[in-house]
Structure formats: C-alpha cells, structure tokens
Write an enzyme that holds these catalytic residues in place. Structure first.
Site, PDB file in Angstrom:
ATOM      1  N   ASP A 169       0.857  -1.342  -0.073  1.00  0.00           N
ATOM      2  CA  ASP A 169      -0.283   0.029  -0.098  1.00  0.00           C
ATOM      3  C   ASP A 169       0.794   1.192  -0.131  1.00  0.00           C
ATOM      4  O   ASP A 169       0.773   2.071   0.918  1.00  0.00           O
ATOM      5  CB  ASP A 169      -1.187  -0.153   1.420  1.00  0.00           C
ATOM      6  CG  ASP A 169      -0.206   0.023   2.525  1.00  0.00           C
ATOM      7  OD1 ASP A 169       1.022  -0.337   2.692  1.00  0.00           O
ATOM      8  OD2 ASP A 169      -0.962   0.552   3.720  1.00  0.00           O
ATOM      9  N   ASP A 219       6.820   1.301   1.908  1.00  0.00           N
ATOM     10  CA  ASP A 219       6.408   0.216   0.834  1.00  0.00           C
ATOM     11  C   ASP A 219       7.421   0.528  -0.453  1.00  0.00           C
ATOM     12  O   ASP A 219       7.972  -0.275  -1.030  1.00  0.00           O
ATOM     13  CB  ASP A 219       4.933   0.552   0.305  1.00  0.00           C
ATOM     14  CG  ASP A 219       4.122   0.196   1.522  1.00  0.00           C
ATOM     15  OD1 ASP A 219       3.741  -0.901   1.773  1.00  0.00           O
ATOM     16  OD2 ASP A 219       4.203   1.005   2.376  1.00  0.00           O
ATOM     17  N   ASN A 243      -2.486   2.722   3.611  1.00  0.00           N
ATOM     18  CA  ASN A 243      -1.957   3.759   3.913  1.00  0.00           C
ATOM     19  C   ASN A 243      -2.677   4.970   3.403  1.00  0.00           C
ATOM     20  O   ASN A 243      -2.778   6.321   3.985  1.00  0.00           O
ATOM     21  CB  ASN A 243      -0.521   4.177   3.350  1.00  0.00           C
ATOM     22  CG  ASN A 243       0.601   3.428   4.146  1.00  0.00           C
ATOM     23  OD1 ASN A 243       0.289   3.411   5.507  1.00  0.00           O
ATOM     24  ND2 ASN A 243       1.537   2.821   3.636  1.00  0.00           N
ATOM     25  N   THR A 274       3.036  -6.060   2.850  1.00  0.00           N
ATOM     26  CA  THR A 274       3.541  -4.746   3.719  1.00  0.00           C
ATOM     27  C   THR A 274       2.210  -3.724   3.889  1.00  0.00           C
ATOM     28  O   THR A 274       2.430  -2.620   4.028  1.00  0.00           O
ATOM     29  CB  THR A 274       4.653  -4.144   2.940  1.00  0.00           C
ATOM     30  OG1 THR A 274       4.077  -3.699   1.685  1.00  0.00           O
ATOM     31  CG2 THR A 274       5.722  -4.991   2.727  1.00  0.00           C
ATOM     32  N   ASN A 318       1.587   1.071  17.256  1.00  0.00           N
ATOM     33  CA  ASN A 318       1.875   2.469  16.527  1.00  0.00           C
ATOM     34  C   ASN A 318       0.552   3.173  16.319  1.00  0.00           C
ATOM     35  O   ASN A 318       0.358   4.315  16.294  1.00  0.00           O
ATOM     36  CB  ASN A 318       2.761   2.681  15.523  1.00  0.00           C
ATOM     37  CG  ASN A 318       2.258   2.082  14.417  1.00  0.00           C
ATOM     38  OD1 ASN A 318       1.160   1.342  14.052  1.00  0.00           O
ATOM     39  ND2 ASN A 318       2.960   1.918  13.062  1.00  0.00           N
ATOM     40  N   GLU A 323      -0.690  -2.509  15.883  1.00  0.00           N
ATOM     41  CA  GLU A 323       0.075  -1.557  14.438  1.00  0.00           C
ATOM     42  C   GLU A 323      -1.084  -1.351  13.596  1.00  0.00           C
ATOM     43  O   GLU A 323      -1.880  -2.097  13.381  1.00  0.00           O
ATOM     44  CB  GLU A 323       1.213  -2.635  14.197  1.00  0.00           C
ATOM     45  CG  GLU A 323       2.041  -2.106  13.162  1.00  0.00           C
ATOM     46  CD  GLU A 323       1.323  -2.441  11.839  1.00  0.00           C
ATOM     47  OE1 GLU A 323       1.617  -1.763  10.761  1.00  0.00           O
ATOM     48  OE2 GLU A 323       0.600  -3.605  11.388  1.00  0.00           O
ATOM     49  N   PHE A 324      -0.463  -0.530  12.601  1.00  0.00           N
ATOM     50  CA  PHE A 324      -1.604   0.140  11.729  1.00  0.00           C
ATOM     51  C   PHE A 324      -1.950  -1.173  10.665  1.00  0.00           C
ATOM     52  O   PHE A 324      -3.183  -1.156  10.566  1.00  0.00           O
ATOM     53  CB  PHE A 324      -0.758   1.105  10.676  1.00  0.00           C
ATOM     54  CG  PHE A 324      -1.899   1.785   9.799  1.00  0.00           C
ATOM     55  CD1 PHE A 324      -2.868   2.572  10.166  1.00  0.00           C
ATOM     56  CD2 PHE A 324      -1.517   1.374   8.507  1.00  0.00           C
ATOM     57  CE1 PHE A 324      -3.574   3.120   9.055  1.00  0.00           C
ATOM     58  CE2 PHE A 324      -2.341   1.741   7.346  1.00  0.00           C
ATOM     59  CZ  PHE A 324      -3.445   2.736   7.607  1.00  0.00           C
ATOM     60  N   ASN A 325      -0.904  -1.809  10.306  1.00  0.00           N
ATOM     61  CA  ASN A 325      -1.605  -2.788   9.056  1.00  0.00           C
ATOM     62  C   ASN A 325      -2.571  -3.561   9.522  1.00  0.00           C
ATOM     63  O   ASN A 325      -3.581  -4.381   9.066  1.00  0.00           O
ATOM     64  CB  ASN A 325      -0.473  -3.695   8.418  1.00  0.00           C
ATOM     65  CG  ASN A 325       0.491  -2.556   7.596  1.00  0.00           C
ATOM     66  OD1 ASN A 325       0.036  -1.521   7.295  1.00  0.00           O
ATOM     67  ND2 ASN A 325       1.758  -3.190   7.291  1.00  0.00           N
ATOM     68  N   HIS A 327       9.976   0.419   7.661  1.00  0.00           N
ATOM     69  CA  HIS A 327       9.189  -0.867   8.174  1.00  0.00           C
ATOM     70  C   HIS A 327       9.498  -1.964   6.919  1.00  0.00           C
ATOM     71  O   HIS A 327       9.804  -2.861   7.035  1.00  0.00           O
ATOM     72  CB  HIS A 327       7.848  -0.773   8.601  1.00  0.00           C
ATOM     73  CG  HIS A 327       7.552   0.315   9.511  1.00  0.00           C
ATOM     74  ND1 HIS A 327       7.815   0.050  10.761  1.00  0.00           N
ATOM     75  CD2 HIS A 327       7.103   1.589   9.357  1.00  0.00           C
ATOM     76  CE1 HIS A 327       7.197   1.389  11.537  1.00  0.00           C
ATOM     77  NE2 HIS A 327       6.955   2.352  10.676  1.00  0.00           N
ATOM     78  N   ASP A 328       8.866  -1.714   5.924  1.00  0.00           N
ATOM     79  CA  ASP A 328       8.622  -2.617   4.937  1.00  0.00           C
ATOM     80  C   ASP A 328       9.433  -3.509   4.354  1.00  0.00           C
ATOM     81  O   ASP A 328       9.565  -4.516   4.086  1.00  0.00           O
ATOM     82  CB  ASP A 328       7.632  -1.943   4.034  1.00  0.00           C
ATOM     83  CG  ASP A 328       6.210  -1.673   4.534  1.00  0.00           C
ATOM     84  OD1 ASP A 328       5.950  -2.220   5.584  1.00  0.00           O
ATOM     85  OD2 ASP A 328       5.397  -0.718   3.940  1.00  0.00           O
TER      86      ASP A 328
HETATM   87  C1  PIR Z   1       1.246   3.335   8.987  1.00  0.00           C
HETATM   88  C2  PIR Z   1       2.695   2.615   8.557  1.00  0.00           C
HETATM   89  C3  PIR Z   1       3.598   3.716   8.780  1.00  0.00           C
HETATM   90  C4  PIR Z   1       3.649   4.436   9.873  1.00  0.00           C
HETATM   91  C5  PIR Z   1       2.326   4.668  10.592  1.00  0.00           C
HETATM   92  N1  PIR Z   1       2.364   5.434  11.569  1.00  0.00           N
HETATM   93  C6  PIR Z   1       1.130   4.205  10.179  1.00  0.00           C
HETATM   94  C7  PIR Z   1       2.384   1.985   7.338  1.00  0.00           C
HETATM   95  C8  PIR Z   1       3.746   1.235   6.835  1.00  0.00           C
HETATM   96  O1  PIR Z   1       3.637   1.433   5.363  1.00  0.00           O
HETATM   97  C9  PIR Z   1       3.911   0.101   7.309  1.00  0.00           C
HETATM   98  O2  PIR Z   1       3.645  -0.711   6.327  1.00  0.00           O
HETATM   99  C10 PIR Z   1       2.979  -0.041   8.439  1.00  0.00           C
HETATM  100  N2  PIR Z   1       2.019   0.695   7.958  1.00  0.00           N
HETATM  101  C11 PIR Z   1       3.550   0.359   9.721  1.00  0.00           C
HETATM  102  O3  PIR Z   1       2.659   0.426  10.448  1.00  0.00           O
HETATM  103 CA    CA Z   2       2.862  -0.499   4.214  1.00  0.00          CA
END
Ligand code: PIR
Ligand code: CA
Length: 319
Positions: free
Chosen positions: A12, A17, A41, A127, A161, A167-169, A242-243
């Site tokens: 995304d 990514d 995202n 991701t 986060n 975590e977001f995903n 991250h990804d």
């Molecule tokens: C979402 C992301 C990154 C940071 C925040 N705060 C929120 C996205 C990144 O692309 C990664 O895949 C994942 N989601 C980290 O949470």
């Molecule tokens: Ca991502």
C-alpha cells in the site's frame, strides 16, 4: 545469502513500501513477479498509482501492478494521511504511470500465480493490511499448502503505533489478519519490535546522496517527508523504514533474527483490538508455524538498501 526467492509483494505504498519495492527490484536474491495493492496508507486508487510511479522511477514498469481490495473485510476504511500525506507518497514528484494496471484483480492474481507454480515456489510478502491475502486464502484454500512462506510487516509483540498495542496494518483489517495468521502456512511476523530498529539516519541519506541519481533523490525526498511526519506524530528523530525489512529477511535471513512463538490477533478487546499476541511462555513446539522477528543487523540492512538503489540507478543510466 540464501537461494533466490520468488515473491509477490502485496503493498500500500506508502514511503516504506516504496523502499521495499526498490530492495526487491535491486537485489539479485529476489525475483518479483508482481505487485498487488490494497487500500491502507491511502485509498486503493492512490496507492495503486503510487506503486506504478515507483516502478517507473526504478526503470521497471514491466512489473505488473494488480489492484486488490479497496476496503477491509468488516471495518470502515482508515488511511494514514498524517504519516504518508494526501497522495500516500508525499514529498516527491510522482511520475505518470507508463502502463495501465494489470488484470486480473490482485486476489485472483495471487491465486493464479500460486496455483500455477510448483508447490513451495512462491513466497507472499505483505506490507499493508492483510485483506488480499485473507481473500486469496478463502477464494482458493489450496494456495495455503502451496505457498512457501508468508512474510508480514505488521503487528508487534511489545509495541503498537496506531493504538498503544496495535500496529496500523493489523488495526486496519484485524479480521483479515486473523484469517492469515490462523491459516496453516508458515508465517513470519516482521513487527514493530524489529522495524523500529530500521531508522533512516542522516548517514544513510548521505550514502544514497553519493549515488547521485534520480532514484537516489527520490528516496531522499521520501525520507525527508517521512522523517518530518514521524517527528510530528510519533516522537522519533529518524523515521523507521518498516516494509523493506520483510524483503531483507528473505534475501539474507542472517540480517533478521527470529524466534518461534505462537501468534494470534486480538479481535474483541476493549483496549487491545488489533493487537498481535505472541506466546513466549515456553519454548515453542517444534511444529510451531509462527515466528517473530526480533533483532535487525542494521548495518547489513542499510548496505542492502543502498546497494539496491545503486544497482537500479546504474541500470537506469544504461537505458
Ligand atoms: C502506518 C504505516 C507507517 C507508519 C504509521 N504510523 C502508520 C504503514 C507502513 O507502510 C507500514 O507498512 C506499516 N503501515 C507500519 O505500521
Ligand atoms: Ca505499508
């Protein structure tokens, strides 16, 4: 180094990514069959376009982009505009896509690719939210035993986060994540515990700047925006990328230490919805299909990323 891995990257894009795409394309250890996209995202429309633009920047618009799910299985769409901006990839100019998106739908592409390859040939890397992978497992359950491994950037065993523990995903589509975690394929969770070690420092940017290419400038523009967003929103000095940690793990497992632990996704907690729960109480049973990433060899990781940008930049000059 491990043997070459053939992957589909479900993503995304998203600043990090985009770096995962660069690493997958610029490292000989990975054969990238295609990108599938998922709303996360930003909206599906935006992240799909971003994926196409990143491929153009990498000089690899031959890689197909298959749009997938536009929304989570049960929950409303939630985007990370505060982190990735209005486009999903703010901070750089995005080149126009040079090719139309590919058909079939991303979920069908995953199914067709896995069923059309030898058992154990394909690794799925995710991701973004896990909507496409969950739908693929439901559309064609036989993919589960044919996939070599699923590598997910998502979750965390000690960190969140988007909420204190999520975590977001995973948060965006916890039901999909639960399906993917519960299926019988081997799954590696590259969560925040690991990815928060992958900080794009100014030293990293200096090394990329030395390459002196358009793609290098693109990376630096992305990281500048990402750094600012992480300073304002998350109290970080440097942004965690991250990804690409998922791809680095496949290129050389020595770069990412792992530990086996049974995993589940919390769906109903009053305060813990979207949390990934790892059971570390005892040594994991031998047949445990889950492992979590614990420690990153930072220098080796960034060497890989910088080298991939260099390789793609040189190939671009030759064209
Ligand atoms: C979402 C992301 C990154 C940071 C925040 N705060 C929120 C996205 C990144 O692309 C990664 O895949 C994942 N989601 C980290 O949470
Ligand atoms: Ca991502």
């Amino acid at each position: 180094m491990a043997e070459q891995r053939t992957i589909i990257l479900d993503c995304d894009p998203g600043h990090d990514d985009a770096v995962a795409i660069m690493l997958a394309l610029g490292n000989p250890g990975i054969e990238l069959l295609g990108l599938t996209t998922v709303g996360g995202n930003q909206t599906l429309e935006k992240v799909t376009r971003n994926a196409q633009s990143v491929l153009v920047m990498c000089g690899r618009d031959d890689v197909p982009v298959h749009p997938g799910a536009s929304r989570p299985l049960l929950r409303p769409v939630e985007v990370a505009e505060g982190i990735h901006g209005d486009s999903g990839l703010d901070g750089v100019e995005l080149p126009e896509p040079t090719r139309p998106v590919a058909s079939p739908h991303g979920v069908q592409f995953i199914v067709d690719t896995v069923m059309g390859a030898e058992p154990g040939a394909i690794t799925l890397v995710a991701t973004g939210p896990l909507t496409n992978l969950a739908l693929a497992a439901r559309l064609e359950p036989r993919i589960v035993e044919r996939v070599r491994e699923v590598v997910v950037m998502g979750g965390g065993y000690h960190e969140g986060n988007w909420t204190a523990v999520a975590e977001f995903n995973i948060w965006v589509d916890p039901e999909a994540a639960s399906i993917v975690f519960d299926e019988e394929w081997p799954l590696t969770m590259v969560g925040l515990d690991l990815t928060h070690q992958a900080l794009a420092t100014e030293e990293v940017e200096r090394q990329v700047a030395e390459i002196g290419s358009d793609l290098g400038e693109f990376f630096i523009g992305l990281m500048a925006f990402f750094r600012q967003a992480y300073r304002e929103n998350q109290g970080f000095d440097d942004p965690p990328v991250h990804d690409p940690c998922t791809v680095a793990y496949l290129i050389d497992p020595a770069v990412v230490a792992t530990r086996k632990a049974p995993l589940v996704v919390e769906l109903h907690g009053e305060h813990t919805k979207g949390m990934t729960v790892a059971d570390f109480r005892a040594p994991a049973p031998d047949d445990c299909r889950h492992q979590v990433a614990t420690e990153l060899d930072r220098d080796a990781f960034w060497r890989m990323v910088v080298e991939s940008i260099r390789v793609l930049s040189v190939a671009d000059e030759r064209r």
